[in-house]
Design an enzyme around this catalytic site. Structure first.
Site, short mmCIF file in Angstrom:
data_model
loop_
_atom_site.label_atom_id
_atom_site.label_comp_id
_atom_site.label_asym_id
_atom_site.label_seq_id
_atom_site.Cartn_x
_atom_site.Cartn_y
_atom_site.Cartn_z
N LYS A 151 3.81 6.70 1.25
CA LYS A 151 3.93 5.93 2.90
C LYS A 151 4.22 5.96 3.91
CE LYS A 151 6.68 4.61 -0.29
NZ LYS A 151 7.25 3.25 -1.47
N GLY A 208 5.59 1.11 -9.35
CA GLY A 208 5.77 1.29 -11.11
C GLY A 208 4.96 2.49 -11.70
N ILE A 235 -3.23 -2.24 -6.22
CA ILE A 235 -4.34 -2.98 -5.02
C ILE A 235 -5.28 -2.25 -4.54
CG2 ILE A 235 -4.79 -5.07 -3.89
CD1 ILE A 235 -1.55 -6.07 -4.74
N LYS A 282 2.95 0.20 5.79
CA LYS A 282 2.21 0.24 4.44
C LYS A 282 1.34 -0.80 5.54
CE LYS A 282 4.11 0.15 0.52
NZ LYS A 282 5.21 -0.65 -0.40
N VAL A 290 -0.57 1.87 -0.26
CA VAL A 290 -0.34 0.18 -0.48
C VAL A 290 -0.52 -0.12 -1.58
CG1 VAL A 290 -1.63 -1.09 1.80
CG2 VAL A 290 -0.98 1.60 2.14
N GLU A 301 13.04 2.77 -3.29
CA GLU A 301 13.40 3.70 -3.07
C GLU A 301 14.31 3.96 -2.87
OE1 GLU A 301 9.97 4.91 -1.88
OE2 GLU A 301 9.17 3.32 -1.93
N VAL A 361 6.03 8.11 -10.27
CA VAL A 361 4.38 8.02 -9.99
C VAL A 361 3.29 9.98 -10.61
CG1 VAL A 361 2.54 7.80 -8.37
CG2 VAL A 361 4.51 6.70 -8.04
N GLU A 387 -4.64 5.74 -1.46
CA GLU A 387 -4.97 4.04 -1.80
C GLU A 387 -3.49 4.17 -2.22
OE1 GLU A 387 -6.14 1.00 -1.67
OE2 GLU A 387 -7.89 2.41 -1.40
N ASP A 414 9.94 0.02 4.36
CA ASP A 414 8.25 -0.02 3.80
C ASP A 414 7.21 -0.43 3.46
OD1 ASP A 414 7.76 2.01 0.72
OD2 ASP A 414 7.41 -0.33 0.26
N1 HSE Z 1 9.33 1.04 -3.21
C1 HSE Z 1 8.66 0.79 -3.08
C2 HSE Z 1 7.91 -0.65 -3.68
C3 HSE Z 1 6.86 1.30 -4.02
O1 HSE Z 1 9.76 -1.32 -4.15
O2 HSE Z 1 7.25 -1.16 -3.39
C4 HSE Z 1 6.03 1.15 -4.21
O3 HSE Z 1 5.63 1.81 -2.79
#
Ligand code: HSE
Length: 411
Positions: free
Chosen positions: A96, A294, A127, A196, A123, A181, A15, A120, A192
């Site tokens: 997150k 991504g 989006i 979120k 989550v 992750e 990121v 932002e 995860d």
């Molecule tokens: N590991 C997370 C996913 C990355 O696959 O959605 C994005 O938060």
């Protein structure tokens, strides 16, 4: 005129690199002053003087007025973000897990120090859902929010369903593509998605819930029999977080695999794509769709937050202030599908109603209605006995909306 942001960036992974690429192509009033990294031996594409391994070089630098935190370590991220907020810096974060665990503390710090924390990108990647829940749905009664919040597990499910790819190969691909992750259990175990969901629910309902109170069942125990069952009924299996207002005092949340039919928006959300469906009293159903993982998609959300900070934007957490009586509960009945090996598990779950029970060779399943709290109480037993649970409202013809207990008690 917006103010110039001088950024201290923590983390230069997928990121961080994505954000840098985007900033480079834009003529924004933004400068990345320094980047803190963990591993100095890693080959970088940028000049070495831009990097440091000393976090204080950023946190103590008076030139830096904004911190962007994109690291993996939850405790270190909390330390960085809380220090920055306390020292008058505005912060953008995509962590997150850290945000979900420490959300109340971070809200309090923002109020105490008058600084702003935006997240932002934490989550559903690209989006724009947090600011929408916070601002746009300010006066709307939100019946529910749900969707697909984890790209990696959706990628694995899509590869399995659409291409018959086995679980391990698909997970490896998701890791290679940088979606997963570092510990992929967070993805496939529904953690995860739960983090979120907790963050989104704070902005949808003003309810801040500790993640450990919310059920998360993932897709690790998914078996070919479950996919076959779905195919025969023309359903797909998706990993779905749900937050739902049961009445004007109670909101429930959970993360479970779900059977979805072709008429549901979720049905066509495949691979690393995410979506959010909002069910609102007046707007009715709405659907947000986009890439959830991504570097560039997530980097775009980070940049949007940075841009908002140029105008000192802050979340007001209006719903937390206005809604006094809404509380979290696990006392709700759900229609589920349970594939199991251990007969005692069915007893332990105390089905209130059994719709269908099937037994053939090694394949045993039951569908019916149970209380969410019973699932939580048996969560470890379910994962250890290789059972697979899915939320299946269309299998018994009773929707979640009508299944909510009138007498729901707050836990
Ligand atoms: N590991 C997370 C996913 C990355 O696959 O959605 C994005 O938060």
């Amino acid at each position: 005129m917006s103010k110039k942001l001088k950024i201290g960036l923590f983390g230069f992974g997928v990121v961080g690199q994505g954000l840098y690429d985007i900033i480079r192509t834009k003529n924004l009033n933004i400068e990345i002053v320094k980047i803190a990294i963990k591993d100095p031996t890693k080959k970088r594409t940028l000049p070495p003087e831009l990097f440091t391994t000393d976090k204080d070089e950023l946190l103590n630098n008076p030139e830096i007025n904004t911190i962007v935190e994109l690291i993996n370590d939850t405790e270190a991220a909390y330390d960085i973000v809380s220090t920055a907020l306390k020292t008058g810096r505005n912060v953008v974060s995509a962590s997150k897990k850290m945000l979900a665990i420490y959300l109340q503390e971070l809200i309090d710090l923002q109020h105490q120090y008058g600084t702003s924390l935006l997240y932002e990108a934490s989550v559903c990647g690209s989006i724009p859902i947090i600011r929408n829940l916070e601002e746009y749905y300010d006066n709307e009664l939100l019946h529910s929010i749900s969707g697909i919040f984890n790209g990696s597990s959706n990628y694995i499910l899509s590869k399995g369903y659409n291409e018959n790819m086995d679980y391990d190969t698909a997970l490896k691909l998701a890791q290679d593509l940088g979606f997963a992750e570092t510990d992929p259990t967070l993805d496939v175990g529904g953690f995860d998605a739960k983090y979120k969901l907790v963050i989104a629910a704070a902005h949808a309902y003003g309810v801040v819930v500790k993640p450990e109170k919310v059920l998360n069942v993932g897709i690790q125990n998914l078996h070919a029999n479950d996919l076959q069952y779905a195919r025969e009924k023309k359903l797909k299996i998706k990993l779905v977080p749900v937050a739902k207002e049961l009445d004007d005092q109670h909101v429930t949340m959970f993360v479970l695999p779900k059977f979805v039919n072709e008429h549901e928006f979720l049905y066509n959300v495949d691979y690393e794509y995410n979506c959010v469906t909002v069910q609102a009293a007046f707007a009715d159903q709405q659907f947000f769709y986009g890439k959830g993982a991504g570097g560039h998609p997530t980097g775009s959300a980070v940049l949007s937050d940075i841009a908002a900070l140029r105008y000192d934007y802050q979340y007001e957490y209006k719903k937390a202030h206005n809604k006094k009586d809404l509380r979290f509960t696990n006392n709700v009945e759900l229609n589920i599908y349970l594939r199991y090996e251990d007969d005692d598990l069915v007893e332990a779950l105390q089905f209130e109603y059994i719709h269908e029970r099937f037994y053939s060779g090694n394949y045993k399943f039951v569908t019916g209605k149970i209380n969410l709290q019973n699932l939580i109480d048996n969560q470890h037993r379910i994962s250890n006995s290789k059972a697979f649970v899915a939320f299946a409202n269309q299998l018994t013809g009773v929707s979640l909306a009508t299944a909510a207990k009138q007498t729901a008690e707050v836990l």
